[in-house]
Write an enzyme that holds these catalytic residues in place. Sequence first.
Site, PDB file in Angstrom:
ATOM      1  N   ARG A   1     -10.865  54.781  64.647  1.00 18.57           N
ATOM      2  CA  ARG A   1     -12.144  55.321  65.131  1.00 18.57           C
ATOM      3  C   ARG A   1     -12.188  55.353  66.659  1.00 18.57           C
ATOM      4  O   ARG A   1     -12.710  56.287  67.255  1.00 18.57           O
ATOM      5  CB  ARG A   1     -13.311  54.497  64.575  1.00 18.57           C
ATOM      6  CG  ARG A   1     -13.563  54.827  63.102  1.00 18.57           C
ATOM      7  CD  ARG A   1     -14.703  54.025  62.524  1.00 18.57           C
ATOM      8  NE  ARG A   1     -15.968  54.256  63.202  1.00 18.57           N
ATOM      9  CZ  ARG A   1     -16.992  53.391  63.194  1.00 18.57           C
ATOM     10  NH1 ARG A   1     -16.882  52.242  62.533  1.00 18.57           N
ATOM     11  NH2 ARG A   1     -18.111  53.671  63.817  1.00 18.57           N
TER      12      ARG A   1
ATOM     13  N   ASN B   1     -25.758  53.630  67.218  1.00 20.19           N
ATOM     14  CA  ASN B   1     -24.380  54.098  67.391  1.00 20.19           C
ATOM     15  C   ASN B   1     -23.561  53.125  68.214  1.00 20.19           C
ATOM     16  O   ASN B   1     -24.053  52.547  69.182  1.00 20.19           O
ATOM     17  CB  ASN B   1     -24.379  55.476  68.050  1.00 20.19           C
ATOM     18  CG  ASN B   1     -25.114  56.500  67.208  1.00 20.19           C
ATOM     19  OD1 ASN B   1     -25.380  56.250  66.034  1.00 20.19           O
ATOM     20  ND2 ASN B   1     -25.463  57.631  67.791  1.00 20.19           N
TER      21      ASN B   1
ATOM     22  N   HIS C   1     -26.291  47.877  67.062  1.00 15.22           N
ATOM     23  CA  HIS C   1     -25.150  47.589  66.174  1.00 15.22           C
ATOM     24  C   HIS C   1     -23.876  47.285  66.946  1.00 15.22           C
ATOM     25  O   HIS C   1     -22.797  47.220  66.368  1.00 15.22           O
ATOM     26  CB  HIS C   1     -24.917  48.762  65.205  1.00 15.22           C
ATOM     27  CG  HIS C   1     -25.998  48.884  64.171  1.00 15.22           C
ATOM     28  ND1 HIS C   1     -26.159  49.986  63.354  1.00 15.22           N
ATOM     29  CD2 HIS C   1     -26.991  48.033  63.811  1.00 15.22           C
ATOM     30  CE1 HIS C   1     -27.199  49.803  62.551  1.00 15.22           C
ATOM     31  NE2 HIS C   1     -27.721  48.641  62.815  1.00 15.22           N
TER      32      HIS C   1
ATOM     33  N   CYS D   1     -14.306  37.251  70.812  1.00 11.92           N
ATOM     34  CA  CYS D   1     -13.296  36.302  70.320  1.00 11.92           C
ATOM     35  C   CYS D   1     -13.868  35.480  69.169  1.00 11.92           C
ATOM     36  O   CYS D   1     -14.971  34.930  69.281  1.00 11.92           O
ATOM     37  CB  CYS D   1     -12.856  35.395  71.463  1.00 11.92           C
ATOM     38  SG  CYS D   1     -11.630  34.198  70.909  1.00 11.92           S
TER      39      CYS D   1
ATOM     40  N   CYS E   1     -13.494  31.488  70.893  1.00 10.36           N
ATOM     41  CA  CYS E   1     -14.384  31.001  71.962  1.00 10.36           C
ATOM     42  C   CYS E   1     -15.646  31.835  72.130  1.00 10.36           C
ATOM     43  O   CYS E   1     -16.537  31.467  72.889  1.00 10.36           O
ATOM     44  CB  CYS E   1     -13.620  30.923  73.276  1.00 10.36           C
ATOM     45  SG  CYS E   1     -13.177  32.540  73.965  1.00 10.36           S
TER      46      CYS E   1
ATOM     47  N   CYS F   1      -7.409  37.041  72.338  1.00 12.40           N
ATOM     48  CA  CYS F   1      -8.256  36.715  73.490  1.00 12.40           C
ATOM     49  C   CYS F   1      -7.404  36.276  74.690  1.00 12.40           C
ATOM     50  O   CYS F   1      -6.530  35.418  74.540  1.00 12.40           O
ATOM     51  CB  CYS F   1      -9.217  35.598  73.084  1.00 12.40           C
ATOM     52  SG  CYS F   1     -10.305  35.047  74.392  1.00 12.40           S
TER      53      CYS F   1
ATOM     54  N   GLY G   1     -31.493  61.913  64.327  1.00 15.18           N
ATOM     55  CA  GLY G   1     -30.201  61.846  63.644  1.00 15.18           C
ATOM     56  C   GLY G   1     -29.889  60.550  62.935  1.00 15.18           C
ATOM     57  O   GLY G   1     -28.754  60.076  63.004  1.00 15.18           O
ATOM     58  N   THR G   2     -30.875  59.996  62.248  1.00 11.75           N
ATOM     59  CA  THR G   2     -30.579  58.820  61.422  1.00 11.75           C
ATOM     60  C   THR G   2     -31.121  59.038  60.014  1.00 11.75           C
ATOM     61  O   THR G   2     -32.200  59.604  59.836  1.00 11.75           O
ATOM     62  CB  THR G   2     -31.134  57.510  62.040  1.00 11.75           C
ATOM     63  OG1 THR G   2     -30.878  56.430  61.130  1.00 11.75           O
ATOM     64  CG2 THR G   2     -32.618  57.575  62.339  1.00 11.75           C
ATOM     65  N   SER G   3     -30.360  58.545  59.024  1.00 16.11           N
ATOM     66  CA  SER G   3     -30.787  58.714  57.633  1.00 16.11           C
ATOM     67  C   SER G   3     -31.896  57.734  57.268  1.00 16.11           C
ATOM     68  O   SER G   3     -32.522  57.862  56.230  1.00 16.11           O
ATOM     69  CB  SER G   3     -29.587  58.519  56.698  1.00 16.11           C
ATOM     70  OG  SER G   3     -29.039  57.228  56.889  1.00 16.11           O
TER      71      SER G   3
HETATM   72  P1  OAD Z   1     -26.027  58.230  58.655  1.00 11.02           P
HETATM   73  O1  OAD Z   1     -24.661  58.776  58.514  1.00 11.02           O
HETATM   74  O2  OAD Z   1     -26.573  57.383  57.567  1.00 11.02           O
HETATM   75  O3  OAD Z   1     -27.049  59.422  58.878  1.00 11.02           O
HETATM   76  C1  OAD Z   1     -26.824  60.438  59.806  1.00 11.02           C
HETATM   77  C2  OAD Z   1     -28.049  61.326  59.837  1.00 11.02           C
HETATM   78  O4  OAD Z   1     -27.858  62.313  60.846  1.00 11.02           O
HETATM   79  C3  OAD Z   1     -28.306  62.072  58.533  1.00 11.02           C
HETATM   80  O5  OAD Z   1     -29.691  61.945  58.196  1.00 11.02           O
HETATM   81  C4  OAD Z   1     -27.964  63.543  58.865  1.00 11.02           C
HETATM   82  O6  OAD Z   1     -28.784  64.469  58.173  1.00 11.02           O
HETATM   83  C5  OAD Z   1     -28.244  63.585  60.344  1.00 11.02           C
HETATM   84  N1  OAD Z   1     -27.456  64.560  61.101  1.00 11.02           N
HETATM   85  C6  OAD Z   1     -26.168  64.941  60.914  1.00 11.02           C
HETATM   86  N2  OAD Z   1     -25.774  65.832  61.839  1.00 11.02           N
HETATM   87  C7  OAD Z   1     -26.843  66.047  62.642  1.00 11.02           C
HETATM   88  C8  OAD Z   1     -27.088  66.842  63.812  1.00 11.02           C
HETATM   89  N3  OAD Z   1     -26.128  67.610  64.326  1.00 11.02           N
HETATM   90  N4  OAD Z   1     -28.318  66.802  64.380  1.00 11.02           N
HETATM   91  C9  OAD Z   1     -29.299  66.032  63.844  1.00 11.02           C
HETATM   92  N5  OAD Z   1     -29.140  65.246  62.769  1.00 11.02           N
HETATM   93  C10 OAD Z   1     -27.928  65.234  62.175  1.00 11.02           C
HETATM   94  O7  OAD Z   1     -26.046  57.460  60.076  1.00 11.02           O
HETATM   95  P2  OAD Z   1     -27.065  56.334  60.596  1.00 11.02           P
HETATM   96  O8  OAD Z   1     -28.439  56.589  60.123  1.00 11.02           O
HETATM   97  O9  OAD Z   1     -26.837  56.220  62.059  1.00 11.02           O
HETATM   98  O10 OAD Z   1     -23.749  50.855  60.843  1.00 11.02           O
HETATM   99  O11 OAD Z   1     -26.489  55.049  59.871  1.00 11.02           O
HETATM  100  C11 OAD Z   1     -26.987  53.772  60.179  1.00 11.02           C
HETATM  101  C12 OAD Z   1     -25.888  52.742  60.181  1.00 11.02           C
HETATM  102  O12 OAD Z   1     -25.161  52.796  58.954  1.00 11.02           O
HETATM  103  C13 OAD Z   1     -24.811  52.976  61.225  1.00 11.02           C
HETATM  104  O13 OAD Z   1     -25.161  52.468  62.501  1.00 11.02           O
HETATM  105  C14 OAD Z   1     -23.621  52.263  60.674  1.00 11.02           C
HETATM  106  C15 OAD Z   1     -23.737  52.669  59.226  1.00 11.02           C
HETATM  107  O14 OAD Z   1     -23.164  51.843  58.306  1.00 11.02           O
HETATM  108  C16 OAD Z   1     -22.815  50.181  61.573  1.00 11.02           C
HETATM  109  O15 OAD Z   1     -21.865  50.698  62.109  1.00 11.02           O
HETATM  110  C17 OAD Z   1     -23.045  48.728  61.684  1.00 11.02           C
END
Ligand code: OAD
Length: 238
Positions: free
Chosen positions: A68, A101, A118, A126, A129, A146, A186-188
């Site tokens: 990644r 993100n 996150h 580490c 420590c 480390c 942009g979060t689900s």
């Molecule tokens: P998700 O992958 O769950 O959701 C991404 C969201 O972005 C979805 O609702 C899509 O519809 C939307 N999306 C995709 N492309 C887009 C665009 N171009 N413009 C606008 N919206 C768009 O991601 P997160 O909600 O960020 O945890 O997920 C939350 C956490 O779950 C992450 O931080 C991660 C994951 O497991 C860790 O890494 C700890």
Amino acid sequence: MSLQEARSHIAAARAITILTGAGISADSGVPTFRGTEGLWRNYRAEDLATPEAFARDPRLVWEWYSWRRELIATKQPNPAHLALAELERRRPETFWLITQNVDGLHRAAGSQCLSEIHGNIWKMRCTGCGLVSDNREVPLPILPTCLQCGGLLRPHIVWFGESLLEEDLRRCDEALRSCDLLLVIGTSGMVYPAAGFASVAKEGGALVIEINLESTQQSNLVDLSLQGRAKDLVPLLL
Ligand code: OAD
């Protein structure tokens, strides 16, 4: 509410808080987690993003994070990241950005008033420590250690089953309760505590605007749900 009205609300807002998720970085080419192209389609979170997975097979977990990192290293902030950084420059005292993100693209765009709740894929911690260090090495040695104590390093990321830092939670709570406008981009809305942040802001009386490609768990709760790409809609709104 129309787009024009949303723009007016944003321009008139006293304090603005932003919550972002993987969708804002999708426009830079970083894969999201859920959905048809999401990482969790092909990988199991339990195998890769939990403390138990790391204890069981640190090499496998590091291989995934190393992959990644290599991918993210080739990506740039897009107009949505840049518009948020510009908004912060215009009003640093009344702005806070909360991101789920770990890709560091908000910082790369110039954002400074932010909580990376996150963690950050460019930081390591580490397991011996506890020292947190910046590291942009790509590719990584398979099991990084480390420099201070020789202990095994882990990604400085909050995995499933782990708690957010107290300091981040406190800062987010303050930003959510004190804002009069929350922009959720942009979060689900599937992962807590961030999934509850829109409710917290609403309880505090804030107007909540969502930007997403599609409707989400939170769309019914928010005052305005705009569907489209973050890279188009965010600059348009701000
Ligand atoms: P998700 O992958 O769950 O959701 C991404 C969201 O972005 C979805 O609702 C899509 O519809 C939307 N999306 C995709 N492309 C887009 C665009 N171009 N413009 C606008 N919206 C768009 O991601 P997160 O909600 O960020 O945890 O997920 C939350 C956490 O779950 C992450 O931080 C991660 C994951 O497991 C860790 O890494 C700890």
